[in-house]
Design a protein around this motif. Structure first.
Motif, short mmCIF file in Angstrom:
data_model
loop_
_atom_site.label_atom_id
_atom_site.label_comp_id
_atom_site.label_asym_id
_atom_site.label_seq_id
_atom_site.Cartn_x
_atom_site.Cartn_y
_atom_site.Cartn_z
N ALA A 196 -83.05 30.93 9.72
CA ALA A 196 -82.79 32.20 10.42
C ALA A 196 -82.59 33.37 9.46
N GLY A 197 -82.63 33.11 8.16
CA GLY A 197 -82.46 34.16 7.18
C GLY A 197 -81.01 34.55 6.93
N HIS A 198 -80.09 33.67 7.32
CA HIS A 198 -78.67 33.93 7.11
C HIS A 198 -78.19 33.26 5.83
N PRO A 199 -77.13 33.75 5.20
CA PRO A 199 -76.58 33.06 4.02
C PRO A 199 -75.96 31.73 4.41
N VAL A 200 -75.99 30.78 3.50
CA VAL A 200 -75.33 29.50 3.76
C VAL A 200 -73.88 29.60 3.28
N LEU A 201 -72.99 29.00 4.01
CA LEU A 201 -71.57 29.07 3.69
C LEU A 201 -71.16 27.83 2.91
N LYS A 259 -87.64 28.85 0.00
CA LYS A 259 -86.97 30.15 0.03
C LYS A 259 -85.55 29.98 -0.49
N PRO A 260 -84.94 31.06 -0.98
CA PRO A 260 -83.57 30.95 -1.50
C PRO A 260 -82.55 30.81 -0.38
N LEU A 261 -81.44 30.12 -0.68
CA LEU A 261 -80.41 29.90 0.33
C LEU A 261 -79.39 31.02 0.39
N ASN A 262 -79.20 31.78 -0.66
CA ASN A 262 -78.22 32.87 -0.69
C ASN A 262 -76.82 32.36 -0.30
N PRO A 263 -76.23 31.51 -1.13
CA PRO A 263 -74.92 30.94 -0.77
C PRO A 263 -73.81 32.00 -0.77
N GLN A 264 -72.92 31.83 0.18
CA GLN A 264 -71.72 32.66 0.27
C GLN A 264 -70.52 31.75 0.14
#
Length: 311
Positions: A196-201, A259-264
């Motif tokens: 969904a293009g959201h950051p992973v927590l 694609k990158p996961l962009n972790p938060q």
């Protein structure tokens, strides 16, 4: 053979129902589920006898267990975090629910019971890999409820001669695992967020480790245990001795999904175990022919399942 799956509309239970209905030795599959965390549509197209209800209902269990050869008891209220928020509900569903299943199995004439426990029972014990002889040190109400379930299984075996087999599951993942809720497991939650293009927590620093086990591997073991009538009063780790950090899982998923996961990063959650890594010697001795699905292959299959459902 006639098989019963409690919690059979849930993630692992429905995968097991699919596996058992494909076996020529199995003449009937019965499913009990209260649909609190499972979904009836998970059983769509399967030749199973479905009963909606709770494992706390003894009269219902008596009807469903009559004439059964094996009960695979998977009904539970999962999630460490959920148990921290709702400890009494966790105890009732997991510990009292298991006691009710065992009593009903005894009333039905001593039906073989295979039951799911959890690696969370090891808790704060730092020893790695985790072998079944270690002292348990649960950190959450969920872990306590699962440890109580194991103790009841052993007690019913020793007191009543009930044939039992408790398995300790380690971070099971795969197709059918729900993502869209507050207590979702890490693999479906991250695949869903990433798609969904959201950051992973990430709760914690990401260096915590897990022994991820693909659901098909779990079902292979459960199926063999049920068909053979395997018995052990002592728990058996159901995992294959892999150790993957959450940061390594991020890298693997980025490769799988492209694609990158962009972790938060968020604070650690109460009750979470820092490291999980199974000693699988007892499992291998009981089921030497079962080979696990590798992590990369399992993640690819899981990601494809999410893609086909537009999740």
């Amino acid at each position: 053979m006639k098989m019963v799956i409690t919690g059979g509309a849930g993630f692992i239970g429905s995968n097991l129902a699919h596996a058992l209905t494909r076996r020529p030795e199995v003449s009937e599959v019965r499913v009990v589920d209260d649909l609190s965390t499972g979904f009836k549509e998970n059983l769509r197209g399967l030749d199973v006898h479905f009963t909606e209800g709770s494992v706390l209902d003894g009269a219902l269990l008596d009807r469903v267990f009559r004439g059964a050869d094996t009960i695979v008891h998977l009904a539970a209220l999962p999630s460490v975090a959920r148990s921290v928020a709702h400890p009494i509900a966790s105890h009732h569903a997991n510990a009292t629910g298991t006691l009710c299943v065992l009593e009903a199995a005894r009333r039905a004439g001593g039906v073989h019971v295979i039951a799911s426990s959890s690696s969370s029972v090891y808790g704060a014990n730092p020893h790695l890999p985790k072998h079944e002889g270690l002292r348990s040190a649960p950190l959450s109400p969920y872990a306590v409820s699962k440890l109580a379930s194991e103790a009841y299984l052993g007690a019913f075996h020793h007191c009543y001669g009930l044939p039992v087999l408790p398995f300790r599951f380690f971070n099971v993942y795969g197709p059918g695992q729900p993502a869209g809720h507050a207590y979702a497991a890490v693999v479906p939650a991250w695949i869903s967020a990433m798609t969904a293009g959201h950051p992973v927590l990430v709760h914690g620093d990401g260096h915590q480790t897990r022994d991820f086990t693909y659901v098909e591997t779990v079902c292979r073991v459960l199926t063999r245990a049920a068909l053979r009538g395997s018995v052990s009063a002592e728990p058996v780790n159901l995992a294959y001795g892999t150790r993957t950090s959450l940061l390594e899982l991020i890298t693997e998923l980025e490769s799988v999904l492209g694609k990158p996961l962009n972790p938060q990063y968020l604070p650690p959650r109460p009750g979470d175990v820092r490291h999980s890594h199974a000693d699988n010697a007892r499992l291998r001795s009981l089921f030497p022919e079962v080979e696990p699905v590798p992590l990369r292959e399992g993640l690819e299959r899981t990601a494809e399942w999410f893609r086909t459902r537009g999740q």
